[in-house]
Write a protein that holds these residues in place. Structure first.
Motif, mmCIF file in Angstrom:
data_model
loop_
_atom_site.group_PDB
_atom_site.id
_atom_site.type_symbol
_atom_site.label_atom_id
_atom_site.label_comp_id
_atom_site.label_asym_id
_atom_site.label_seq_id
_atom_site.Cartn_x
_atom_site.Cartn_y
_atom_site.Cartn_z
ATOM 1 N N VAL A 1 -6.853 11.591 -10.146
ATOM 2 C CA VAL A 1 -5.767 12.104 -10.984
ATOM 3 C C VAL A 1 -5.845 11.400 -12.343
ATOM 4 O O VAL A 1 -5.804 10.172 -12.422
ATOM 5 C CB VAL A 1 -4.399 11.865 -10.312
ATOM 6 N N LYS B 1 -3.942 12.568 -15.112
ATOM 7 C CA LYS B 1 -2.842 13.097 -15.940
ATOM 8 C C LYS B 1 -2.303 12.003 -16.858
ATOM 9 O O LYS B 1 -2.562 10.809 -16.636
ATOM 10 C CB LYS B 1 -1.728 13.623 -15.026
ATOM 11 N N ARG C 1 10.454 19.543 -5.877
ATOM 12 C CA ARG C 1 10.060 19.315 -7.264
ATOM 13 C C ARG C 1 9.175 20.452 -7.747
ATOM 14 O O ARG C 1 9.523 21.166 -8.670
ATOM 15 C CB ARG C 1 9.345 17.960 -7.371
ATOM 16 N N MET D 1 -2.185 22.793 -1.635
ATOM 17 C CA MET D 1 -1.768 21.389 -1.709
ATOM 18 C C MET D 1 -0.261 21.217 -1.611
ATOM 19 O O MET D 1 0.530 22.136 -1.795
ATOM 20 C CB MET D 1 -2.273 20.735 -2.991
ATOM 21 N N HIS E 1 2.744 17.560 -1.945
ATOM 22 C CA HIS E 1 2.856 16.180 -2.436
ATOM 23 C C HIS E 1 3.965 15.463 -1.679
ATOM 24 O O HIS E 1 5.029 16.035 -1.428
ATOM 25 C CB HIS E 1 3.164 16.206 -3.938
ATOM 26 N N ALA F 1 -1.830 11.468 -2.155
ATOM 27 C CA ALA F 1 -2.113 10.665 -3.342
ATOM 28 C C ALA F 1 -2.467 9.252 -2.834
ATOM 29 O O ALA F 1 -2.779 9.087 -1.651
ATOM 30 C CB ALA F 1 -0.894 10.656 -4.257
ATOM 31 N N THR F 2 -2.399 8.243 -3.696
ATOM 32 C CA THR F 2 -2.794 6.896 -3.273
ATOM 33 C C THR F 2 -2.076 6.469 -1.990
ATOM 34 O O THR F 2 -2.706 6.044 -1.019
ATOM 35 C CB THR F 2 -2.487 5.870 -4.389
ATOM 36 N N ILE G 1 -2.689 6.109 -9.240
ATOM 37 C CA ILE G 1 -2.370 4.706 -9.520
ATOM 38 C C ILE G 1 -3.359 3.725 -8.864
ATOM 39 O O ILE G 1 -3.676 2.677 -9.439
ATOM 40 C CB ILE G 1 -0.908 4.375 -9.092
ATOM 41 N N TYR H 1 3.367 2.304 -12.775
ATOM 42 C CA TYR H 1 3.038 3.577 -13.434
ATOM 43 C C TYR H 1 3.644 3.615 -14.844
ATOM 44 O O TYR H 1 3.023 4.073 -15.795
ATOM 45 C CB TYR H 1 3.633 4.756 -12.672
HETATM 46 C C1 LIG Z 1 0.770 11.867 -9.950
HETATM 47 C C2 LIG Z 1 0.368 12.661 -8.782
HETATM 48 C C3 LIG Z 1 -0.649 12.201 -7.915
HETATM 49 C C4 LIG Z 1 -1.207 10.809 -8.009
HETATM 50 O O1 LIG Z 1 -0.275 9.914 -7.432
HETATM 51 P P1 LIG Z 1 -0.536 8.345 -7.334
HETATM 52 O O2 LIG Z 1 0.668 7.837 -6.645
HETATM 53 O O3 LIG Z 1 -0.659 7.847 -8.733
HETATM 54 O O4 LIG Z 1 -1.797 8.154 -6.563
HETATM 55 C C5 LIG Z 1 -1.107 13.068 -6.935
HETATM 56 N N1 LIG Z 1 -0.571 14.300 -6.789
HETATM 57 C C6 LIG Z 1 0.427 14.760 -7.566
HETATM 58 C C7 LIG Z 1 0.979 16.118 -7.348
HETATM 59 C C8 LIG Z 1 0.942 13.953 -8.578
HETATM 60 O O5 LIG Z 1 1.951 14.406 -9.350
#
Ligand SMILES: *Cc1c(COP(=O)(O)O)cnc(C)c1O
Length: 345
Positions: A31, A33, A128, A152, A154, A188-189, A207, A328
């Motif tokens: 990631v 972003k 979200r 996907m 989150h 994610a992480t 992160i 972050y």
């Molecule tokens: C920011 C984000 C991630 C990365 O998350 P980390 O906690 O930094 O690893 C992954 N997926 C989505 C949808 C995010 O918004």
């Protein structure tokens, strides 16, 4: 001597990616972003693509165009915001894959660029982004007939593995995607660290790559050294900075360093945080100004040229804790005025 030097260790970023990659059988994406959490997306994506990262994730289309130039045509770039009105040309020109978040985005996408690849984001409880079960059900057949390339979702609480929300979201994700022969992405992480159940086909660490919690094994990526502009001696009772917020209770030597809240030294750290000279902690005293921060260096036996804000004795998470925020936000707040240096991978 420059005023402040920010060193970004690309070899540590690559090593963190490799370590995260060994934790799962699945493909490990990256990631990048928010300009790779403030650390320069173009150069970091380049370093990661060179070691084999194939799936990059950005928040909005314009971030994707920046990294497309630096990683070449092959790797995939996914856009979390999906297909926003007015961004169609960016998506096609830079071959970005929108992760569609609603039936409305799906309709827009299929009417404007029906042959352009897309992914689907499902909302499994975070409320979200993404389609909730009912909405997904209503467009599922139509979406599947157009072959989404990735499904996907989150996690809301992956920094707290014991939180029951995690298992609930996992169950919801499985219910919405079971039996589909489409690559899936969930972690994610934090999700990577929770174990293989959460990994699916592609993971999305951010992160952890940049050396932050919850990836406690991470190699630190950032070092920040700030020059001392001036030092002075204070008598008992003399005050420092705006609002006289700190008053000397002993004869004190103050150093004024060349960075302030405009550079990401968040204001809430005033009179609470520390900077370091070698391993000696020197308290930040008084309020942080826009361009300057004042430090009590009475304990040092000489005048330092620079003081270290992020480094071996203070991680981004230490600093975040002192400021009442998260790593972050520390990273993404680092300003544009630093002399930025990169340690090559
Ligand atoms: C920011 C984000 C991630 C990365 O998350 P980390 O906690 O930094 O690893 C992954 N997926 C989505 C949808 C995010 O918004």
């Amino acid at each position: 001597m420059t005023t402040a030097k920010l060193t970004i260790d690309h070899s540590a970023i690559v090593e963190n990616w490799r370590t995260l990659n060994t934790l799962s059988e699945s493909e490990t994406g990256a990631v990048v972003k928010a300009n790779a959490y403030g650390l320069d997306a173009a150069s970091i994506a380049h370093s990661l693509a060179r070691v084999g990262v194939f799936s990059f994730f950005v928040a909005i289309a314009s971030e994707g165009s920046v990294i497309r130039d630096s990683i070449g045509p092959k790797p995939e770039i996914y856009v979390f915001a999906g297909h926003m009105r007015g961004e169609t040309e960016k998506l096609t020109k830079h071959r970005l894959i929108p992760i569609l978040n609603s039936s409305e985005q799906l309709r827009l996408h299929l009417s404007l660029i029906p042959d352009h690849p897309f992914a689907i984001q499902l909302d499994t409880g975070m409320n979200r982004l993404g389609m909730e079960p009912e909405e997904w059900l209503s467009v599922r057949e139509k979406a599947l007939s157009r072959n989404p390339v990735l499904m996907m979702s989150h996690l809301a609480c992956s920094d707290t593995p014991s939180d029951s929300t995690n298992a609930m979201q996992l169950k919801a994700f499985k219910e919405m995607t079971d039996g589909l022969d489409i690559p899936k992405s969930f972690a994610a992480t934090g999700g990577i660290l929770m174990g293989s159940e959460y990994h699916f086909d592609v993971t999305r660490p951010g992160i952890g790559l940049y050396g932050g919690s919850p990836f406690s094994q991470a190699k630190p990526v950032v070092r920040l050294d700030v020059s001392v502009i001036q030092t002075r001696e204070l008598k008992v009772g003399e005050a420092v900075g705006y609002g006289n917020a700190w008053v000397a209770s002993r004869p004190t030597r103050i150093a004024t360093i060349a960075a302030g809240y405009a550079d990401g030294i968040v204001r809430t750290i005033g009179s609470k945080g520390f900077v370091f000279y070698d391993n000696i902690a020197c308290p930040i005293v008084g309020r942080v100004s826009m361009d300057l921060t004042t430090i009590d260096i009475t304990e040092l036996d000489h005048m330092p040229q620079t003081l270290n804000l992020i480094g071996p004795h203070q991680t981004i998470d230490d600093l975040a804790k002192a400021a009442g925020t998260i790593g972050y936000e520390i990273l993404t707040s680092l300003g544009e005025r630093y002399d930025r240096n990169k340690i090559a991978p």
